[in-house]
Enzyme design. Sequence first.
Site, mmCIF file in Angstrom:
data_model
loop_
_atom_site.group_PDB
_atom_site.id
_atom_site.type_symbol
_atom_site.label_atom_id
_atom_site.label_comp_id
_atom_site.label_asym_id
_atom_site.label_seq_id
_atom_site.Cartn_x
_atom_site.Cartn_y
_atom_site.Cartn_z
ATOM 1 N N GLU A 37 -8.471 -17.868 -15.420
ATOM 2 C CA GLU A 37 -9.701 -18.056 -15.968
ATOM 3 C C GLU A 37 -9.069 -18.838 -17.540
ATOM 4 O O GLU A 37 -9.709 -20.394 -18.016
ATOM 5 C CB GLU A 37 -9.989 -17.185 -16.660
ATOM 6 C CG GLU A 37 -11.660 -17.221 -16.840
ATOM 7 C CD GLU A 37 -12.907 -18.479 -16.430
ATOM 8 O OE1 GLU A 37 -12.932 -18.516 -17.406
ATOM 9 O OE2 GLU A 37 -12.698 -18.427 -15.180
ATOM 10 N N THR A 43 -24.005 -31.211 -13.873
ATOM 11 C CA THR A 43 -22.561 -29.840 -14.249
ATOM 12 C C THR A 43 -22.724 -28.880 -13.358
ATOM 13 O O THR A 43 -22.172 -28.444 -13.228
ATOM 14 C CB THR A 43 -23.188 -29.599 -15.388
ATOM 15 O OG1 THR A 43 -22.383 -29.450 -16.241
ATOM 16 C CG2 THR A 43 -24.056 -28.757 -15.786
#
Length: 521
Positions: free
Chosen positions: A379, A510
Amino acid sequence: MRLHNLVVGALISCTSSASSHILPEPRNYNTTQNVAQRRAQAVKEAFEFAWYGYHTYAFPNDELLPVNNSFSNTRNGWGATAVDALSTAILMESQDVITTIIDYIPTINFNVSRNNAPVSLFETTIRYLGGILSAVDLLNGPYQHLTQSTNDTIALAQQAVNLASKLKFAFDTPTGIPSNDLNFEAESFDLSESTGLAVAGSLVLEWTRLSDMVYRIDFANLTQHAEEYLLHPTYHNATAQPLPGLRGTNIDLRTGDFLDVSGSWSGGDDSFYEYLIKMFVYDPVNFTSYKDAWLEAVHSSASSDIFSHPYSRPDLTFLAAWTGQDVILVSGHLACFAGGNWILGGLVLGNQTLINLGQNLTDSCAETYNATLTGIGPEAWEWETENFFENDDEEVDMFIEDNGFNITDASYNLRPEVLESLYYAYRATGDTKYQDLSWKAFRAINATCRTGSGFSSVTNVNAPHGGSFNDFQESYMFAETFKYAYLIQAEDAKVHVAKKGEEQAWVFNTEGHPFKVRSQQ
């Protein structure tokens, strides 16, 4: 029948070990095309397996909890996974899934939020509104054979209007910059709370497309007015500002001023920059100023220390964060969309330098996948440019020296950004290495995250089996992760990012939902 196969697949998954989820590499075929087709089919089967688990145990709630075969409602209980999955199901021509979702969407009551939970304007726009609008474009266009009646798309478009009409009160601020956290029951919000750059700057594509679709200019006007504050920023503290083209993150709804000078190409800011060039793709005549703003942001990033190379791996490039004009050497999975975004800009502007820069970023993000035990990127990470980190843990120091970065958050939340950029890189170059990298990444995701009745986020990509499961299947996995892993292999899909020298007919929001560009309407 497909349903029977899905049931069998679900039963096998529930009773198998993680190693059984490793997808085999297609072999014994004469051409690369045949291998890619088999890979695309494998991704489609994984998508349908995950859909079946959601449909069995969670639909019409928002998300599946695949370990416990339960559900959650983090997106107001309107069936986020179903709406997010629709455009991908259409591209894959998964008829059973399409029919179920098309029948469901007109039944959603967008006036009521589950448990009166706050409604996120941003998330609702990119997931629900974006997913519905995309389905209308696809089903009225190259995939019209997948619906039996034009009434289906009329009903979808009406739901898009219903949803946007309910959301419009978010723009009732002194500046017209919308609030994000909405109380639907009272149609109110807290004016003293600032809004984020990505929130205010990632609505314009969806709301403009809606206006064009239903011939109502009010939706576009609201978001384009708010965008003007972002295109011409002012700062609460005028003595400190980021580099030209870059922005802070938090915006005062009452004045339109940025309240800080800290930003990045990552979460909280990312899709503002993403939409600048995508609005130009949508309409290059009327959104030239958006393109100019994007180019300024890219130039400031590429010509400064934001475009950063780790000391031990100078071949890698990551986009650092900033505070004013000071650089902070941190980045993460969310920022990995930028490689594909810069490549897209290079394609539409005919600028090979931008394509090359985007490839550099994409290749570097792919290396974060190669670095870990599971083959999945983390992440978040940090790095140094002048010396190595000095840790008490020799194993950590060795990892940093070999890979150039230190993992600061080892989780994986089923994110799509690396697969997304690999897709753009392949469309720009035709280099099959990007198909191979995407397939390798997807195989790792399938082997590590597939569990129970679906796919789950995991706690540690650099631990055996990904550490442990968080028991949560994100809706965007259906909208983006599966979609980009599929499209890079599926040359025969009817909707793609156009290759070099071709006119762009579609632009992806997006959340990975494709819209027809204005010139194609």
